[in-house]
Write an enzyme that holds these catalytic residues in place. Structure first.
Site, mmCIF file in Angstrom:
data_model
loop_
_atom_site.group_PDB
_atom_site.id
_atom_site.type_symbol
_atom_site.label_atom_id
_atom_site.label_comp_id
_atom_site.label_asym_id
_atom_site.label_seq_id
_atom_site.Cartn_x
_atom_site.Cartn_y
_atom_site.Cartn_z
ATOM 1 N N GLY A 41 1.034 -1.517 0.137
ATOM 2 C CA GLY A 41 0.194 -0.001 -0.177
ATOM 3 C C GLY A 41 0.587 1.286 -0.383
ATOM 4 N N THR A 42 1.885 1.226 0.780
ATOM 5 C CA THR A 42 2.931 2.673 1.232
ATOM 6 C C THR A 42 3.320 2.842 -0.342
ATOM 7 O OG1 THR A 42 2.975 1.677 2.812
ATOM 8 C CG2 THR A 42 4.765 4.056 2.250
ATOM 9 N N GLN B 43 -7.998 0.352 3.191
ATOM 10 C CA GLN B 43 -8.774 -0.535 4.389
ATOM 11 C C GLN B 43 -10.031 -0.542 4.025
ATOM 12 O OE1 GLN B 43 -8.374 -1.590 7.386
ATOM 13 N NE2 GLN B 43 -5.898 -0.354 7.314
ATOM 14 N N GLY C 165 -2.414 -6.333 -0.372
ATOM 15 C CA GLY C 165 -2.758 -7.577 0.389
ATOM 16 C C GLY C 165 -2.686 -8.090 1.410
ATOM 17 N N HIS C 166 -2.471 -7.845 2.494
ATOM 18 C CA HIS C 166 -2.259 -7.787 3.677
ATOM 19 C C HIS C 166 -3.111 -7.081 4.812
ATOM 20 C CE1 HIS C 166 -0.047 -4.736 6.490
ATOM 21 N NE2 HIS C 166 0.396 -4.461 4.964
ATOM 22 N N THR D 79 10.705 -7.602 -10.881
ATOM 23 C CA THR D 79 11.492 -9.158 -11.499
ATOM 24 C C THR D 79 9.673 -9.274 -10.652
ATOM 25 O OG1 THR D 79 12.937 -10.131 -11.854
ATOM 26 C CG2 THR D 79 11.270 -11.509 -11.059
ATOM 27 N N CYS E 204 0.792 2.611 13.994
ATOM 28 C CA CYS E 204 1.991 3.032 13.343
ATOM 29 C C CYS E 204 1.521 4.272 14.551
ATOM 30 C CB CYS E 204 2.037 4.280 12.165
ATOM 31 S SG CYS E 204 1.232 2.994 10.505
HETATM 32 C C1 LIG Z 1 -4.984 3.652 5.064
HETATM 33 C C2 LIG Z 1 -3.792 2.804 4.889
HETATM 34 N N1 LIG Z 1 -2.851 2.927 4.032
HETATM 35 C C3 LIG Z 1 -1.784 2.821 3.583
HETATM 36 C C4 LIG Z 1 -1.204 1.387 4.201
HETATM 37 C C5 LIG Z 1 -0.065 0.867 3.740
HETATM 38 O O1 LIG Z 1 0.013 -0.498 3.513
HETATM 39 P P1 LIG Z 1 1.076 -1.175 3.485
HETATM 40 O O2 LIG Z 1 0.811 -1.602 5.032
HETATM 41 O O3 LIG Z 1 0.799 -2.139 2.887
HETATM 42 O O4 LIG Z 1 2.639 -0.566 3.103
HETATM 43 C C6 LIG Z 1 -1.907 1.264 5.317
HETATM 44 C C7 LIG Z 1 -1.421 0.684 6.623
HETATM 45 O O5 LIG Z 1 -1.481 0.150 8.187
HETATM 46 C C8 LIG Z 1 -3.354 1.513 5.963
HETATM 47 O O6 LIG Z 1 -4.125 1.520 6.916
#
Ligand SMILES: Cc1ncc(COP(=O)(O)O)c(C=O)c1O
Length: 393
Positions: free
Chosen positions: A69-70, A178, A199-200, A236, A325
């Site tokens: 996601g990041t 989310q 994914g997680h 890759t 976090c």
């Molecule tokens: C709303 C939101 N954006 C971004 C992220 C970051 O995603 P990732 O952990 O897959 O990098 C999170 C993860 O906590 C999230 O809840």
């Protein structure tokens, strides 16, 4: 441990693991290799792309696999800032740090200014404020509004926000990390330009995600190299994890279609109702009827969240205070501050997040554990001055 922190991460679904394993062993080939054995790997990537696309009603060619996601968020914002002619960026005040910190980076390193759109006391974006921000002469490089908040689960008015942004000819990105896999997300009816998923958060492994880029919308990659993902994300491919992401998407699409998230919401509501009726001074934070099915954000008057977390851990229940976090920090989270929740109430807040694996038995044990922890903390802290219960609607 009874795991009630599924907004932080989720367990890999057994069917997801089963789908992944052959791609860590016998089908270990590079999908770009020319021999026929590698074709199986290439086909698996294609299938995963279709599965992920189907979950959000997208075209498969509009899905770019990423490292989570990041990365999806940073890549979208990096491109949008790079091609912008205006120096203002617009986000909500309650975004995840993967948007807020990247926006700060754009301000400090590239001369952007950042307008954060406020939310109301229920945690929903104030559309009037967004409209105003978009109507200013200075213009805007992009709008990025999250689909659902990670702390409160509150679902944002994405369709309306997207429409306002498009009316002002400003590209629209949404962090749907989310929401995807937990709530209906449909890009065929909500015309976002870019969407991030991870994914997680829905039973695929960590470190894999996707960026949706609507067909016809421009994009340049952040990562350059071998030209994988049709030149949109070099490197890759993380094949096994992508296969897992696809399988998880298929499972969640089926569960959403069968309305199975209703049973998660029922567990969450049972949990909340039990606490509201059995202990005093409990507040549900955020608009109750606008939440993802799995999330509960509660304040316990007179109890420090840090103390509650320690006791709950001792009783075998894992949850969090604020976002994952933020855990360990003693300041109220920016989300609660934006909602107008007092510093004291914010510091007594827990985020409880369920998953498809949470059982009624576990929920019952967790209720008893929270009751015990609250009573113990209140007796130690000697604070029995609980006031009226406030429930946001
Ligand atoms: C709303 C939101 N954006 C971004 C992220 C970051 O995603 P990732 O952990 O897959 O990098 C999170 C993860 O906590 C999230 O809840």
């Amino acid at each position: 441990m009874i795991y009630l922190d599924s907004n932080a991460t989720t367990q890999v679904h057994p069917d997801v693991l089963e789908a992944m394993l052959p791609f860590l062993t016998e089908h270990c080939y590079n999908p770009s290799s020319g021999y026929s054995a590698a074709k199986i790997v290439k086909n698996a990537l294609d299938q995963a792309r279709q599965q992920v696309a189907a979950l959000i009603s997208a075209h498969p060619e509009d899905i770019v696999f990423t490292g989570g996601g990041t990365e999806s968020n940073n890549s979208a914002l990096s491109y949008l800032a790079g091609q912008a002619t205006h120096k203002k960026i617009i986000t909500s005040a309650i975004e995840h740090s993967a948007i807020l910190h990247y926006s700060e980076h754009l301000c400090s390193q590239h001369g952007f200014n950042h307008e954060k759109i406020p939310v109301d006391s229920g945690g929903r974006l104030q559309l009037d404020a967004l409209k105003q921000a978009l109507s200013k002469d200075e213009g805007a490089a992009f709008t990025s509004i999250m689909w659902a908040n990670n702390e409160t689960g509150i679902i944002q008015p994405i369709e309306e926000a997207c429409e306002l942004s498009h009316q002002a000819r400003v590209p629209f990105h949404t962090d749907a990390i989310q929401a995807v896999g937990k709530a209906p997300v449909d890009v065929s009816t909500t015309p976002v330009d870019y969407l991030s998923l991870s994914g997680h958060k829905f039973h695929a492994p960590k470190g894999v995600g996707a960026l949706y880029i609507r067909n016809g919308v421009s994009y340049q990659p952040m990562l350059h190299g071998g030209g994988q993902e049709s030149g949109r994300r070099s490197g890759t491919e993380n094949v096994a994890s992508i296969v897992g992401l696809g399988k998880a998407a298929e499972i969640m699409q089926q569960r959403l279609a069968e309305d199975q998230f209703r049973s998660i919401a029922e567990l969450r509501d049972y949990f909340e109702h039990s606490l509201l009726t059995q202990i005093e001074g409990v507040t549900i934070n955020g608009a109750k009827d606008q939440r993802t099915a799995n999330t509960s954000h509660l304040s316990f008057q007179g109890c420090e969240a840090a103390g509650l977390l320690i006791l709950l851990d001792e009783y075998g229940v894992g949850c969090s205070a604020g976002s994952a976090c933020m855990t360990g920090k003693q300041q109220p989270s920016h989300v609660q501050t934006a909602m107008g929740i007092s510093a004291q109430q914010a510091k007594s807040s827990l985020r409880i997040s369920f998953s498809i694996f949470t059982t009624r038995e576990e929920t019952h044990i967790a209720i008893e554990a929270v009751k015990k922890a609250v009573h113990k903390l209140r007796s130690v802290q000697g604070d029995s001055s609980v006031g009226p219960v406030h429930i946001y609607t």
